[in-house]
Design an enzyme around this catalytic site. Structure first.
Site, PDB file in Angstrom:
ATOM      1  N   HIS A 162       0.857  -1.181   0.000  1.00 49.12           N
ATOM      2  CA  HIS A 162       0.000   0.000   0.000  1.00 49.12           C
ATOM      3  C   HIS A 162       0.903   1.245   0.000  1.00 49.12           C
ATOM      4  O   HIS A 162       1.616   1.491   0.967  1.00 49.12           O
ATOM      5  CB  HIS A 162      -0.908   0.008   1.228  1.00 49.12           C
ATOM      6  N   ARG A 213      -0.379   4.407  -0.809  1.00 48.59           N
ATOM      7  CA  ARG A 213      -1.245   5.498  -0.341  1.00 48.59           C
ATOM      8  C   ARG A 213      -1.405   6.670  -1.313  1.00 48.59           C
ATOM      9  O   ARG A 213      -2.303   7.486  -1.128  1.00 48.59           O
ATOM     10  CB  ARG A 213      -0.758   6.043   1.012  1.00 48.59           C
ATOM     11  N   ASN A 217      -6.509   0.574  -3.299  1.00 47.68           N
ATOM     12  CA  ASN A 217      -7.385   1.326  -2.386  1.00 47.68           C
ATOM     13  C   ASN A 217      -6.810   2.687  -2.036  1.00 47.68           C
ATOM     14  O   ASN A 217      -6.577   3.035  -0.876  1.00 47.68           O
ATOM     15  CB  ASN A 217      -7.715   0.511  -1.128  1.00 47.68           C
ATOM     16  N   ASP A 260      -8.577  -5.174  -2.246  1.00 49.89           N
ATOM     17  CA  ASP A 260      -8.000  -5.401  -0.917  1.00 49.89           C
ATOM     18  C   ASP A 260      -8.391  -4.314   0.069  1.00 49.89           C
ATOM     19  O   ASP A 260      -8.368  -3.126  -0.244  1.00 49.89           O
ATOM     20  CB  ASP A 260      -6.481  -5.496  -0.986  1.00 49.89           C
ATOM     21  N   HIS A 308      -2.948 -12.439   1.941  1.00 42.65           N
ATOM     22  CA  HIS A 308      -2.674 -12.541   3.388  1.00 42.65           C
ATOM     23  C   HIS A 308      -3.408 -13.686   4.096  1.00 42.65           C
ATOM     24  O   HIS A 308      -4.222 -13.467   5.011  1.00 42.65           O
ATOM     25  CB  HIS A 308      -2.918 -11.219   4.110  1.00 42.65           C
ATOM     26  N   ASP A 337       2.043  -6.795   2.703  1.00 36.78           N
ATOM     27  CA  ASP A 337       0.861  -6.023   3.087  1.00 36.78           C
ATOM     28  C   ASP A 337       1.295  -4.752   3.825  1.00 36.78           C
ATOM     29  O   ASP A 337       0.677  -4.335   4.820  1.00 36.78           O
ATOM     30  CB  ASP A 337      -0.108  -6.848   3.927  1.00 36.78           C
ATOM     31  N   HIS A 392       0.384   4.190   8.036  1.00 32.38           N
ATOM     32  CA  HIS A 392      -0.676   5.077   8.517  1.00 32.38           C
ATOM     33  C   HIS A 392      -0.056   6.252   9.262  1.00 32.38           C
ATOM     34  O   HIS A 392       0.906   6.085  10.021  1.00 32.38           O
ATOM     35  CB  HIS A 392      -1.624   4.338   9.463  1.00 32.38           C
TER      36      HIS A 392
END
Length: 428
Positions: free
Chosen positions: A57, A59, A89, A149, A230, A303, A307
């Protein structure tokens, strides 16, 4: 200019030199250094084909406060990766050809790893209407992996149509296996005695296993390929073994954290350990290790889920799901799988490079360390110990579950098409 890698253990097959020119391995064995060669002394190091991450990810676009494609690429390179698959995503979602091409373009601009966009299965990840699968596949980004995902494609009819569609161009659907009726959006702790004692919404194993079972049957029905993202439970491993025995085209990945960390870590309500799927009991961890060793699970995928602090530093039930993984994955696998004798270095190459590249259709990665092959490779110091410091990360985020852990095995250098991106563990 040429690059000479001197005296490396070639994926556990014995010591040798590699001479690289114009991004290709041109000599292997015992090589005399050309006058213009940059030389890397690799005595005591293991050479692997460059690592490939099926599940990253990054972002961007939308959450550049947590990660950018440039910062994530730096973290990936330092972690030994030469290619990563950027999940869909983002905001806006990567559900159009234009969005996929933009992600690929930003990856090229960063220039540290090959960033391959993953396309959404459904528009806006809503699970209702298929996204522009064909247009993304035919775009300059050449998307071949599709995933919602973070959300499960829960509607069996939609999943069937997606599998039928991607079959035409050799694509694969990577599924986040979470039946929303069995584990809703608030579910955050493996369902059991601990979740009850802590008062946390339970995420039962069957919520994963039932979707995996459904999807392998859909893959058999359609003759298409499904990938289990995952994997986290022993029951999922059982389904995968059965499906393989039937000849069904299913592949699977496991994360480094699901190979080591267990649900008891949630007892302190530390949101660092909130991840989806959740950490599981020790018996699941053991089953996942066995499955990775025997080939039932094909790949290790990080994965990597960065954040910002304001999304993670909340009460456990309100915190965002996810952990960092790109910079530490190789060390975790070295420590738990090589250190235990369950994988040798050729096995590490298989689960962290060869199989991921094959699943993703990345023809220039996961290749043998041989003459004529692209010079995408990683040099690992198998004996180095590293104590993880989350403040030292190249990621913009700090939600690192390995902070303070000492691991054995560290990336010394990463080479992308003959150009070192990392030397002596630091960006070149």
């Amino acid at each position: 200019m040429s690059l000479l890698i001197k005296g490396a253990d070639l994926a556990g097959a014995g010591a040798g030199d590699l001479l690289v020119r114009d991004g290709v391995i041109v000599e292997a064995g015992t090589v005399s250094a050309p006058a213009d060669a940059e030389v890397i002394d690799a005595d005591g190091l293991v050479a692997l084909p460059g690592l490939v991450d099926l599940h990253t990810h990054l972002r961007e676009p939308g959450r550049e406060d947590a990660e950018t494609i440039a910062s994530g690429s730096a973290a990936a390179a330092v972690g030994g990766y030469t290619a990563v698959l950027a999940m869909a995503n983002t905001s806006p979602v990567t559900d159009t050809a234009e969005a996929a091409e933009r992600v690929a373009e930003l990856g090229q601009r960063a220039g540290l790893v090959d960033v391959q966009p993953v396309g959404a299965v459904t528009k806006a990840l809503a699970g209702e209407e298929l996204a522009e699968l064909g247009l993304m596949a035919r775009s300059r980004a050449r998307v071949r992996v599709f995933s919602d995902d973070g959300r499960c494609v829960a509607d069996a009819r939609v999943m069937r149509r997606a599998l039928e569609y991607v079959k035409a161009f050799g694509g694969v659907v990577s599924q986040h296996s979470q039946d929303p009726r069995l584990a809703g959006p608030d579910a955050c702790c493996h369902e059991g005695e601990l979740s009850g004692r802590l008062g946390l919404p339970g995420w039962p194993s069957v919520a994963e296993e039932s979707i995996v079972a459904r999807d392998v049957m859909l893959a058999r029905h359609t003759g298409s390929r499904v990938h289990v993202a995952h994997a986290s439970t022993a029951g999922t491993v059982e389904v995968l073994r059965w499906a393989r025995a039937q000849g069904i085209a299913v592949t699977a990945e496991v994360t480094p954290h699901h190979l080591v960390l267990t649900t008891d870590l949630l007892a302190g309500y530390d949101p660092t350990f909130k991840v989806n799927p959740p950490l599981r009991p020790a018996e699941d961890v053991e089953a996942l290790r066995e499955a990775l060793a025997d080939g039932t699970i094909d790949a290790v995928a990080t994965d990597h889920a960065p954040h910002a602090r304001h999304d993670k530093e909340h009460a456990f039930v309100d915190a965002a799901f996810g952990m960092l993984g790109l910079e530490t994955a190789l060390s975790v696998v070295s420590d738990v799988m090589v250190g235990s004798g369950r994988l040798d270095w050729a096995g590490v190459a298989r689960v962290m490079s060869v199989n991921p590249a094959r699943i993703a259709g990345l023809s220039g990665h996961g290749r043998p360390l041989a003459v004529g092959e692209p010079a995408n490779l990683t040099l690992v110091d198998p004996d180095a110990t590293v104590t993880i410091d989350r403040q030292a990360s190249h990621s913009l985020s700090r939600n690192n579950p390995w902070h303070g852990h000492t691991l054995t095995g560290a990336v010394h250098a990463t080479v992308l098409r003959g150009r070192p991106t990392v030397l002596k563990g630091a960006l070149a």
